[in-house]
Design an enzyme around this catalytic site. Structure first.
Site, PDB file in Angstrom:
ATOM      1  N   HIS A 197       0.803  -1.229   0.000  1.00 65.68           N
ATOM      2  CA  HIS A 197       0.000   0.000   0.000  1.00 65.68           C
ATOM      3  C   HIS A 197       0.837   1.281   0.000  1.00 65.68           C
ATOM      4  O   HIS A 197       0.544   2.238   0.731  1.00 65.68           O
ATOM      5  CB  HIS A 197      -0.955   0.009   1.199  1.00 65.68           C
ATOM      6  CG  HIS A 197      -2.016  -1.047   1.154  1.00 65.68           C
ATOM      7  ND1 HIS A 197      -2.495  -1.588  -0.012  1.00 65.68           N
ATOM      8  CD2 HIS A 197      -2.708  -1.678   2.157  1.00 65.68           C
ATOM      9  CE1 HIS A 197      -3.434  -2.501   0.271  1.00 65.68           C
ATOM     10  NE2 HIS A 197      -3.570  -2.570   1.576  1.00 65.68           N
ATOM     11  N   HIS A 215      -9.828   1.865   0.334  1.00 64.91           N
ATOM     12  CA  HIS A 215      -9.685   0.757   1.278  1.00 64.91           C
ATOM     13  C   HIS A 215     -10.768   0.782   2.368  1.00 64.91           C
ATOM     14  O   HIS A 215     -10.501   0.487   3.532  1.00 64.91           O
ATOM     15  CB  HIS A 215      -8.286   0.830   1.902  1.00 64.91           C
ATOM     16  CG  HIS A 215      -7.741  -0.482   2.329  1.00 64.91           C
ATOM     17  ND1 HIS A 215      -8.170  -1.138   3.450  1.00 64.91           N
ATOM     18  CD2 HIS A 215      -6.802  -1.285   1.782  1.00 64.91           C
ATOM     19  CE1 HIS A 215      -7.507  -2.267   3.590  1.00 64.91           C
ATOM     20  NE2 HIS A 215      -6.663  -2.383   2.575  1.00 64.91           N
ATOM     21  N   GLU A 218     -11.444  -4.023  -2.870  1.00 61.69           N
ATOM     22  CA  GLU A 218     -10.521  -3.007  -3.391  1.00 61.69           C
ATOM     23  C   GLU A 218     -10.333  -3.246  -4.884  1.00 61.69           C
ATOM     24  O   GLU A 218      -9.711  -4.228  -5.282  1.00 61.69           O
ATOM     25  CB  GLU A 218      -9.172  -3.126  -2.673  1.00 61.69           C
ATOM     26  CG  GLU A 218      -9.262  -3.025  -1.168  1.00 61.69           C
ATOM     27  CD  GLU A 218      -8.105  -3.743  -0.472  1.00 61.69           C
ATOM     28  OE1 GLU A 218      -6.946  -3.470  -0.788  1.00 61.69           O
ATOM     29  OE2 GLU A 218      -8.388  -4.594   0.388  1.00 61.69           O
TER      30      GLU A 218
HETATM   31  C1  BGC Z   1      -4.434  -6.494   2.221  1.00 63.24           C
HETATM   32  C2  BGC Z   1      -4.360  -7.220   3.536  1.00 63.24           C
HETATM   33  C3  BGC Z   1      -3.952  -6.223   4.572  1.00 63.24           C
HETATM   34  C4  BGC Z   1      -4.985  -5.125   4.598  1.00 63.24           C
HETATM   35  C5  BGC Z   1      -4.651  -4.057   5.582  1.00 63.24           C
HETATM   36  C6  BGC Z   1      -5.460  -5.437   2.334  1.00 63.24           C
HETATM   37  O1  BGC Z   1      -5.551  -4.730   1.143  1.00 63.24           O
HETATM   38  O2  BGC Z   1      -4.713  -7.377   1.160  1.00 63.24           O
HETATM   39  O3  BGC Z   1      -3.428  -8.268   3.488  1.00 63.24           O
HETATM   40  O4  BGC Z   1      -3.866  -6.812   5.820  1.00 63.24           O
HETATM   41  O5  BGC Z   1      -5.060  -4.538   3.333  1.00 63.24           O
HETATM   42  O6  BGC Z   1      -3.364  -3.638   5.441  1.00 63.24           O
END
Ligand code: BGC
Length: 370
Positions: free
Chosen positions: A124, A198, A335
């Site tokens: 991310h 998210h 997402e």
């Molecule tokens: C990921 C997860 C992660 C979450 C929070 C999601 O987009 O796929 O693995 O724990 O985001 O970070």
């Protein structure tokens, strides 16, 4: 329809009711961080802060017309800044949403090194991704919608990525109860870009138990299996005959306890689905139905993939804005995205934005009842 801006003062930014006094609006300042409220003619309210371009709240009716907040989040900006285990509640994540293996990729002969902030991988956008920066916000409105435009310029080498990336994200709430998110970006050097939102949803209301009884449909015949660090193996695997088959609506909890290596690696569902795109363009990616409240959500997107994450890392330690703990699997994310690790996977659709091109993609979350 209206958009209201509330900027809160003090050490603590109360992103919820604390900003409002006596029915009026209390306008002060805290390092340019503001809370914006979008309201449509049906009473649906979406709150967004320019800290991380984050959706903090979505008030939507159930089948009897009772409203509940269906988005997980906090009521203080410090909680977004300091949250343990970084859940990324409601934020825009990037420059590259999802994982890049070992935090490395090679582009035009140059190898770039990014933060490894998720075990051995990059997740991310890094340590200070787009969820942790202050965007510039300005209310917008038009025919049948009220909205917010957010802009941010990520510098060349910010979090290790090449190129000055100039971004605009708009959130629009219309009278069809759609939250429409448009993403735009341009760059002065070739760079990977994968922006997504998210938000964690619980259609029974945030903090109201798990989402295991929600019925999910994902319009995907294939998904991208992962290794134990959640990096795709490169294979596009048919969902048929696996717990990943959501081609017809199925309770999220229905198969989640099956003995399955992929579920083991994800600690549950935490996987990218390869959307059936037909002729491409805007297509239905997923639907979710919560049978008790009757709330129904549809997700439409121009993106080729969608990460279905069912809150496996929530464990009750985080307390949400209503004071209720966010239990294990107390929220899910859908997402919309390019597939994870695309910069290292030549067979996946390219996520590279080049100078002179415009990154432009749209996702819609539509709320109704059944
Ligand atoms: C990921 C997860 C992660 C979450 C929070 C999601 O987009 O796929 O693995 O724990 O985001 O970070």
């Amino acid at each position: 329809m209206r958009t209201i801006m509330v900027v809160c003062a003090g050490l603590s930014i109360l992103l919820m009711s604390g900003c409002f006094t006596g029915g009026g609006v209390n306008v002060t300042d805290f390092d340019g961080i503001a809370l914006y409220e979008l309201k449509n003619d049906n009473g649906v309210v979406v709150k967004i802060t320019n800290y991380g371009a984050t959706v903090t709240s979505i008030l939507a009716p159930d089948r009897k017309g009772n409203f509940a907040d269906i988005a997980l989040g906090y009521d203080r900006v410090e909680d977004y800044m300091n949250a343990v285990d970084k859940p990324y509640f409601g934020s825009i994540v990037g420059r590259y949403g999802n994982r890049i293996a070992k935090g490395k990729f090679t582009l035009n002969g140059e190898t770039y090194t990014l933060a490894t902030n998720n075990g051995s991988n990059h997740l991310h956008g890094g340590v200070i991704g787009f969820d942790k920066v202050v965007w510039s916000g300005s209310p917008i409105s038009g025919d049948g919608f009220t909205g917010l435009e957010l802009t941010y310029m990520a510098k060349d080498r910010e979090e290790g990525y090449p190129g000055n990336l100039s971004m605009k994200v708009t959130y629009k709430l219309n009278n069809d109860n759609e939250l429409v998110i448009d993403y735009y970006a341009t760059t002065d050097k070739a760079t990977p870009v994968n922006l997504t939102n998210h938000t964690y949803f619980n259609l029974a209301g945030e903090g109201n138990g798990t989402i295991l009884g929600h019925k999910l449909m994902v319009n995907a015949d294939r998904f991208t299996p992962v290794d134990e660090t959640l990096i795709p193996t490169g294979e596009l695997k048919p969902v048929k005959g696996t717990p990943f088959d959501f081609t017809s609506p199925k309770a999220i909890g229905h198969d989640i306890k099956q003995k399955n290596q992929q579920l083991k690696f994800g600690g549950g569902y935490d996987h990218n689905f390869v959307l059936n795109k037909g002729n491409g363009g805007m297509t239905l990616a997923a639907t979710v139905y919560e049978p008790i409240s009757g709330r129904f959500m549809e997700v439409l997107t121009e993106e080729p993939g969608i990460q279905f994450y069912c809150g496996n890392f929530l464990d009750g330690r985080l307390t949400g804005k209503a004071g209720k703990p966010y239990v294990h699997r107390g929220g899910f994310c859908l997402e919309t995205q390019h597939y994870p690790d695309s910069p290292n996977q030549p067979n996946f659709p390219s996520c590279i934005l080049k100078p002179g091109q415009v990154y432009k993609t749209k996702t819609i979350y539509r709320f109704s009842t059944k």
